[in-house]
Design an enzyme around this catalytic site. Structure first.
Site, PDB file in Angstrom:
ATOM      1  N   ASP A   1       0.823  -1.213   0.000  1.00 10.83           N
ATOM      2  CA  ASP A   1       0.000   0.000   0.000  1.00 10.83           C
ATOM      3  C   ASP A   1       0.858   1.265   0.000  1.00 10.83           C
ATOM      4  O   ASP A   1       1.973   1.273   0.515  1.00 10.83           O
ATOM      5  CB  ASP A   1      -0.922  -0.020   1.235  1.00 10.83           C
ATOM      6  CG  ASP A   1      -2.076   0.967   1.107  1.00 10.83           C
ATOM      7  OD1 ASP A   1      -2.402   1.363  -0.037  1.00 10.83           O
ATOM      8  OD2 ASP A   1      -2.654   1.339   2.147  1.00 10.83           O
TER       9      ASP A   1
ATOM     10  N   HIS B   1       2.041   3.475  -9.010  1.00 10.59           N
ATOM     11  CA  HIS B   1       1.796   2.051  -9.291  1.00 10.59           C
ATOM     12  C   HIS B   1       2.947   1.469 -10.114  1.00 10.59           C
ATOM     13  O   HIS B   1       3.402   0.349  -9.881  1.00 10.59           O
ATOM     14  CB  HIS B   1       0.476   1.876 -10.038  1.00 10.59           C
ATOM     15  CG  HIS B   1      -0.724   2.291  -9.239  1.00 10.59           C
ATOM     16  ND1 HIS B   1      -0.887   1.920  -7.924  1.00 10.59           N
ATOM     17  CD2 HIS B   1      -1.814   3.042  -9.553  1.00 10.59           C
ATOM     18  CE1 HIS B   1      -2.032   2.427  -7.471  1.00 10.59           C
ATOM     19  NE2 HIS B   1      -2.607   3.114  -8.436  1.00 10.59           N
TER      20      HIS B   1
ATOM     21  N   LEU C   1      10.822 -20.421  -4.979  1.00  7.00           N
ATOM     22  CA  LEU C   1       9.895 -19.490  -4.318  1.00  7.00           C
ATOM     23  C   LEU C   1       8.524 -19.603  -4.989  1.00  7.00           C
ATOM     24  O   LEU C   1       8.428 -19.612  -6.208  1.00  7.00           O
ATOM     25  CB  LEU C   1      10.395 -18.045  -4.466  1.00  7.00           C
ATOM     26  CG  LEU C   1       9.441 -16.939  -4.003  1.00  7.00           C
ATOM     27  CD1 LEU C   1       9.357 -16.879  -2.490  1.00  7.00           C
ATOM     28  CD2 LEU C   1       9.865 -15.573  -4.536  1.00  7.00           C
TER      29      LEU C   1
HETATM   30  C1  IPE Z   1      -5.274  -2.673   0.122  1.00  5.36           C
HETATM   31  O1  IPE Z   1      -4.994  -1.339  -0.116  1.00  5.36           O
HETATM   32  C2  IPE Z   1      -5.331  -3.418  -1.169  1.00  5.36           C
HETATM   33  C3  IPE Z   1      -4.055  -3.561  -1.871  1.00  5.36           C
HETATM   34  C4  IPE Z   1      -2.895  -3.170  -1.434  1.00  5.36           C
HETATM   35  C5  IPE Z   1      -4.142  -4.226  -3.129  1.00  5.36           C
HETATM   36  P1  IPE Z   1      -6.153  -0.249  -0.212  1.00  5.36           P
HETATM   37  O2  IPE Z   1      -5.497   1.051  -0.438  1.00  5.36           O
HETATM   38  O3  IPE Z   1      -7.158  -0.672  -1.222  1.00  5.36           O
HETATM   39  O4  IPE Z   1      -6.816  -0.346   1.226  1.00  5.36           O
HETATM   40  P2  IPE Z   1      -7.756   0.671   1.984  1.00  5.36           P
HETATM   41  O5  IPE Z   1      -8.786   1.121   0.999  1.00  5.36           O
HETATM   42  O6  IPE Z   1      -6.900   1.814   2.436  1.00  5.36           O
HETATM   43  O7  IPE Z   1      -8.305  -0.102   3.138  1.00  5.36           O
HETATM   44  C1  IPE Z   2      -1.690   0.289  -3.290  1.00  8.07           C
HETATM   45  O1  IPE Z   2      -1.484   1.670  -3.333  1.00  8.07           O
HETATM   46  C2  IPE Z   2      -1.989  -0.279  -4.637  1.00  8.07           C
HETATM   47  C3  IPE Z   2      -3.376  -0.732  -4.775  1.00  8.07           C
HETATM   48  C4  IPE Z   2      -4.279  -0.723  -3.832  1.00  8.07           C
HETATM   49  C5  IPE Z   2      -3.753  -1.256  -6.067  1.00  8.07           C
HETATM   50  P1  IPE Z   2      -2.684   2.697  -3.278  1.00  8.07           P
HETATM   51  O2  IPE Z   2      -3.110   3.010  -4.657  1.00  8.07           O
HETATM   52  O3  IPE Z   2      -3.772   2.228  -2.377  1.00  8.07           O
HETATM   53  O4  IPE Z   2      -1.935   3.964  -2.641  1.00  8.07           O
HETATM   54  P2  IPE Z   2      -2.503   4.936  -1.539  1.00  8.07           P
HETATM   55  O5  IPE Z   2      -2.949   4.135  -0.385  1.00  8.07           O
HETATM   56  O6  IPE Z   2      -3.619   5.684  -2.171  1.00  8.07           O
HETATM   57  O7  IPE Z   2      -1.334   5.822  -1.227  1.00  8.07           O
HETATM   58 MG    MG Z   3      -4.124   2.445  -0.374  1.00 12.50          MG
END
Ligand code: IPE
Ligand code: IPE
Ligand code: MG
Length: 244
Positions: A17, A34, A128
């Site tokens: 995240d 991303h 792995l």
């Molecule tokens: C969790 O991250 C999902 C992934 C890392 C794929 P999110 O950014 O979607 O989670 P929330 O919305 O903050 O709970």
């Molecule tokens: C995690 O990063 C990737 C996915 C959930 C696909 P985020 O896109 O949730 O990044 P933040 O949390 O908004 O910084």
């Molecule tokens: Mg996120």
């Protein structure tokens, strides 16, 4: 269950995240984050293999992530497709077995085909196992498992009393991977966000404020060292308390 407090984790799961915030801090569009996140994923895969961790599960797209703006969802689908189409030979050379964990039936034919091929090519690799949780949700996974077991009972193949924890676990996407010993979450949020709800019952949780694109070898090692310093009790009394 035996106490397992020594040794590296056999299975590490990561909630990757913070990509969006990483980009925003640089005044860039979210998708830059991303893209950068894919580099961090490659580093993590290489490092897990190097450290001799047999299973790595990464949360790449949740069942809830469909709620994001259309353009971001499309970008993430495309990025996943391209990454695994491009990297599969390299992963194979590295002895990585890849598996898609999540509901693949609602993904495009192209994505399903790339994954079918990737799983087939790497099926015999043992260095792995990389589980990629994509269109994954813990509740959806458990609902699917319940439905499958109910069908088996309805067909007379299984008695309700034969539904054990092991049998339920065997219907999960991650089967036959063991439960994760360590769940790492980058980006600082202290929640599971529907990740491995069943499997993480006794996992050690490690949350770091480091954003996913900045999570490198040093940060991974720090998480492993933190894990090694913990005592896992599994409901038992502390080892220090025994024989007292
Ligand atoms: C969790 O991250 C999902 C992934 C890392 C794929 P999110 O950014 O979607 O989670 P929330 O919305 O903050 O709970
Ligand atoms: C995690 O990063 C990737 C996915 C959930 C696909 P985020 O896109 O949730 O990044 P933040 O949390 O908004 O910084
Ligand atoms: Mg996120």
């Amino acid at each position: 269950m035996s106490k397992k407090s020594r040794g590296l984790p056999a299975h590490v799961a990561i909630i990757m995240d913070g990509n969006g915030r990483w980009a925003r801090r640089r005044a860039l569009p979210r998708y830059f984050g991303h893209r950068e996140g894919v580099k961090a994923l490659k580093t993590a895969v290489r490092y897990a293999a190097e450290r001799g961790i047999p299973t790595l599960t990464v949360y790449a797209f949740s069942t809830e992530n469909w709620r994001r703006p259309r353009e971001e969802v499309d970008f993430l689908l495309d990025l996943m497709y391209k990454t695994f189409a491009q990297e599969i030979e390299e992963l194979h050379k590295e002895g990585v077995r890849v598996r898609l964990v999540g509901d693949r039936t609602s993904l495009s034919q192209e994505i399903q085909a790339v994954w079918a091929r990737a799983e087939q090519i790497t099926a015999q690799n043992t260095r792995l196992t990389l589980n990629v949780a994509f269109n994954y949700g813990g509740r959806a996974e458990l609902t699917r498992a319940a439905r499958e077991l109910a069908s088996q009972v309805a067909r007379g193949e299984l008695a309700a009393e034969e539904i054990t924890e092991e049998r339920l676990a065997s219907q999960l996407y991650t089967w036959p991977s063991p439960d994760p010993d360590l769940v790492i979450r980058t980006g600082g949020e202290q929640r599971l966000s529907n990740f491995l709800l069943w499997q993480a019952a006794y996992s050690e949780l490690y949350v770091t404020d480091v954003l996913w694109p900045d999570f490198g070898e040093k940060e991974f090692e720090q998480a492993l060292q933190d894990y090694l310093s913990r005592e896992r009790r599994f409901g038992q009394v502390s080892a220090k308390e025994q024989n007292r």
